[in-house]
Scaffold this motif. Sequence first.
Motif, PDB file in Angstrom:
ATOM      1  N   ILE A 102       0.839  -1.202   0.000  1.00 25.89           N
ATOM      2  CA  ILE A 102       0.000   0.000   0.000  1.00 25.89           C
ATOM      3  C   ILE A 102       0.874   1.251   0.000  1.00 25.89           C
ATOM      4  CG2 ILE A 102      -1.668   1.330   1.371  1.00 25.89           C
ATOM      5  CD1 ILE A 102      -2.812  -1.379   2.292  1.00 25.89           C
ATOM      6  N   ILE A 103       1.943   1.253   0.812  1.00 27.68           N
ATOM      7  CA  ILE A 103       2.855   2.401   0.849  1.00 27.68           C
ATOM      8  C   ILE A 103       3.487   2.618  -0.524  1.00 27.68           C
ATOM      9  CG2 ILE A 103       5.017   3.272   1.842  1.00 27.68           C
ATOM     10  CD1 ILE A 103       4.235   1.696   4.417  1.00 27.68           C
ATOM     11  N   SER A 104       3.894   1.535  -1.174  1.00 31.98           N
ATOM     12  CA  SER A 104       4.492   1.632  -2.510  1.00 31.98           C
ATOM     13  C   SER A 104       3.503   2.213  -3.507  1.00 31.98           C
ATOM     14  CB  SER A 104       4.956   0.246  -2.977  1.00 31.98           C
ATOM     15  OG  SER A 104       5.929  -0.285  -2.093  1.00 31.98           O
ATOM     16  N   LYS A 105       2.260   1.786  -3.425  1.00 28.54           N
ATOM     17  CA  LYS A 105       1.230   2.290  -4.339  1.00 28.54           C
ATOM     18  C   LYS A 105       0.993   3.780  -4.107  1.00 28.54           C
ATOM     19  CE  LYS A 105      -3.150   1.555  -3.617  1.00 28.54           C
ATOM     20  NZ  LYS A 105      -4.487   0.921  -3.457  1.00 28.54           N
ATOM     21  N   LEU A 106       0.924   4.194  -2.842  1.00 31.20           N
ATOM     22  CA  LEU A 106       0.720   5.611  -2.526  1.00 31.20           C
ATOM     23  C   LEU A 106       1.894   6.452  -3.007  1.00 31.20           C
ATOM     24  CD1 LEU A 106      -0.713   5.316   1.119  1.00 31.20           C
ATOM     25  CD2 LEU A 106      -1.986   5.866  -0.974  1.00 31.20           C
ATOM     26  N   ALA A 107       3.119   5.908  -2.881  1.00 34.76           N
ATOM     27  CA  ALA A 107       4.304   6.640  -3.317  1.00 34.76           C
ATOM     28  C   ALA A 107       4.325   6.828  -4.833  1.00 34.76           C
ATOM     29  CB  ALA A 107       5.568   5.910  -2.853  1.00 34.76           C
ATOM     30  N   GLN A 108       3.789   5.852  -5.567  1.00 32.93           N
ATOM     31  CA  GLN A 108       3.704   5.979  -7.025  1.00 32.93           C
ATOM     32  C   GLN A 108       2.693   7.050  -7.430  1.00 32.93           C
ATOM     33  OE1 GLN A 108       2.759   2.047  -8.401  1.00 32.93           O
ATOM     34  NE2 GLN A 108       4.815   1.225  -7.976  1.00 32.93           N
TER      35      GLN A 108
END
Length: 316
Positions: free
Chosen positions: A50-56
């Motif tokens: 989820i953090i990776s998706k938000l960072a993208q």
Amino acid sequence: MNLSIVIPLLNEEESLEELYRWITKVMAENAYTYEVIFIDDGSTDGSWNIISKLAQQDTAVKGIKFFTNYGKSQALHAGFEKAQGDVIITMDADLQDSPDEIPELYSLIKNQGFDLVSGWKKKRYDAKLTKNLPSKVFNWAAKKTSGVKLHDFNCGLKAYQKKVIKNIEVSGEMHRYIPVLAKNAGFKKIGEKVVIHQARKYGTTKFGMERFINGFLDLITIWFISKFGKRPMHLFGALGVLMFFIGSASAIYIGISKLYKVYAHEKAILVTDNPWFYIALTTMIIGTQLFLAGFLGEIVLRTKNNEQRYKIDEII
């Protein structure tokens, strides 16, 4: 950059997107420039995805992933290292800390000149016997021992000037005592603000009763560090001299007593049959050991290096 929001977390996949939306809403309403730094402290669920998706989706979102669970203090340390904002806000990821508190916390730091402002969850929604009551006892002891007049040392919602977090060392389980560490580092303007405490919406707490036992042990540690962390010889050396003096006085007493009985032609007992002999021997040995402990403490203090206490798996 106005703000860095540092959020340590462990297995909080259900709350992360809602927390992110809430934060961005507050940031937009107040026209802040900001970054959100999530520190994944070894989650075993989908938190990092989820953090990776938000960072993208948003360049303001940053992430640090630990290989395993190293603890909240280590997560905060990593977040503080990365933070670039003029004001740093720390908060938990479980939605019990309200992002709506951020503007007032920011104002207290930026406009009123506080070095650190700690949240006070005056009205709590925790179970009274398992968390609330022990927390009150713990906070009372921490306040009396440290001299920092706060009601809630455990509150994760805090605001700092950038220079504060760049000049303190958060290690072990000392995240509870960041205000004390700041005070010891010379930052005197430490304030408190009543904040909203919300009931946990998702998941379960990651802290049990053992955190209060650990907290009290850490309290003893930080008291010692505050008093003697930079001068261990002042404690161990003083105790060593005292014990050695007691031992020497006992040895002198044994010698004088033996000589007196010999001079008076009285029957003298063997030195090893005199209980003062063992008192003298024991206290002199303990005194010597304490004195050596003081020397070793001084040597360690002057030669210590900043060992990395956690391993980072990934950074975004």
